[in-house]
Design an enzyme around this catalytic site. Structure first.
Site, mmCIF file in Angstrom:
data_model
loop_
_atom_site.group_PDB
_atom_site.id
_atom_site.type_symbol
_atom_site.label_atom_id
_atom_site.label_comp_id
_atom_site.label_asym_id
_atom_site.label_seq_id
_atom_site.Cartn_x
_atom_site.Cartn_y
_atom_site.Cartn_z
ATOM 1 N N VAL A 39 -64.633 -50.452 -79.900
ATOM 2 C CA VAL A 39 -63.414 -51.070 -80.417
ATOM 3 C C VAL A 39 -63.447 -52.528 -79.991
ATOM 4 O O VAL A 39 -64.138 -52.897 -79.048
ATOM 5 C CB VAL A 39 -62.116 -50.385 -79.911
ATOM 6 C CG1 VAL A 39 -61.986 -48.982 -80.478
ATOM 7 C CG2 VAL A 39 -62.047 -50.364 -78.396
ATOM 8 N N SER A 40 -62.684 -53.363 -80.693
ATOM 9 C CA SER A 40 -62.737 -54.798 -80.420
ATOM 10 C C SER A 40 -61.781 -55.230 -79.324
ATOM 11 O O SER A 40 -62.092 -56.105 -78.530
ATOM 12 C CB SER A 40 -62.433 -55.591 -81.692
ATOM 13 O OG SER A 40 -63.406 -55.334 -82.652
ATOM 14 N N GLY A 41 -60.593 -54.642 -79.287
ATOM 15 C CA GLY A 41 -59.570 -55.113 -78.354
ATOM 16 C C GLY A 41 -59.410 -54.218 -77.148
ATOM 17 O O GLY A 41 -59.626 -53.010 -77.208
ATOM 18 N N GLN A 86 -57.057 -51.342 -77.548
ATOM 19 C CA GLN A 86 -57.423 -50.275 -78.474
ATOM 20 C C GLN A 86 -58.042 -49.115 -77.716
ATOM 21 O O GLN A 86 -58.530 -49.257 -76.596
ATOM 22 C CB GLN A 86 -58.391 -50.807 -79.533
ATOM 23 C CG GLN A 86 -57.751 -51.822 -80.458
ATOM 24 C CD GLN A 86 -58.755 -52.424 -81.416
ATOM 25 O OE1 GLN A 86 -59.786 -52.939 -80.993
ATOM 26 N NE2 GLN A 86 -58.453 -52.362 -82.699
#
Length: 191
Positions: A8-10, A13
């Site tokens: 995931v990017s964040g 998340q």
């Protein structure tokens, strides 16, 4: 050997859904590599760790194409590298292996990576438009970390810092030096 990769990017998340899907696909816990890192770059720590272990005949499972990468170049480079090394790439969402040995397979994979990059660009554009709108219409808008609420504890840390060094204050009050600096800066600016 079967491996799984979740990304995931964040930092806010959650990876649980992807990890659960990888387990349901038969990937052992110790063979799942996961991280919270942007998909627009290939030099991700956990991906590099997994990639370095892969041998010909191994299989790497991803839940979706955009988990490989959020840019066409990154995703294509990663998959091409794996296929050239004799590693199979399985996409759970597609219920199949990436097959770039024929025109249809190549077209499908390339189309999906273009869509992943397009979706990423749309998210970035929406965020930028939302920030621009908020800056224009909300006088209290500011980017970054929310303002710290100055509690009685922070006031006492500030008072202590007036007669002690930043380091001494941090050690005595059990907060980081950067927190002491932020508290001092905020209280000074509010006066």
């Amino acid at each position: 050997m079967k491996y799984g990769y979740a990304r995931v990017s964040g930092t806010s998340q959650d990876l649980h859904e992807q990890i659960s899907e990888l387990k349901q696909a038969g990937i052992a816990d110790d063979k799942i590599y996961s991280e919270k890192f942007t998909g627009t770059k290939a030099d991700r720590p956990q991906w590099q760790k997994l990639s370095s272990k892969l041998q010909p005949g191994d299989e790497v499972f991803f839940t979706k194409v955009d988990r490989i990468g959020r840019s066409v170049k990154v995703a294509v480079d990663i998959v091409d590298d794996l296929l050239e090394r004799g590693v199979k790439v399985y996409i759970i969402q597609l219920s199949g292996y990436v097959n770039k040995s024929n025109m249809m397979g190549k077209m499908l994979f390339n189309f999906l990576t273009v869509m992943a990059e397009f979706e990423h660009d749309m998210i970035v554009d929406r965020l930028a438009r939302g920030k621009a709108y908020s800056k224009k219409h909300n006088p209290n808008f500011h980017e970054g970390r929310p303002r710290r609420c100055i509690t009685d504890r922070y006031k006492s840390i500030y008072e202590f810092s007036l007669t002690h060094s930043i380091r001494e204050t941090a050690l005595a009050t059990n907060v980081s030096e950067s927190t002491v600096k932020r508290i001092k800066r905020q209280i000074r600016n509010e006066k």
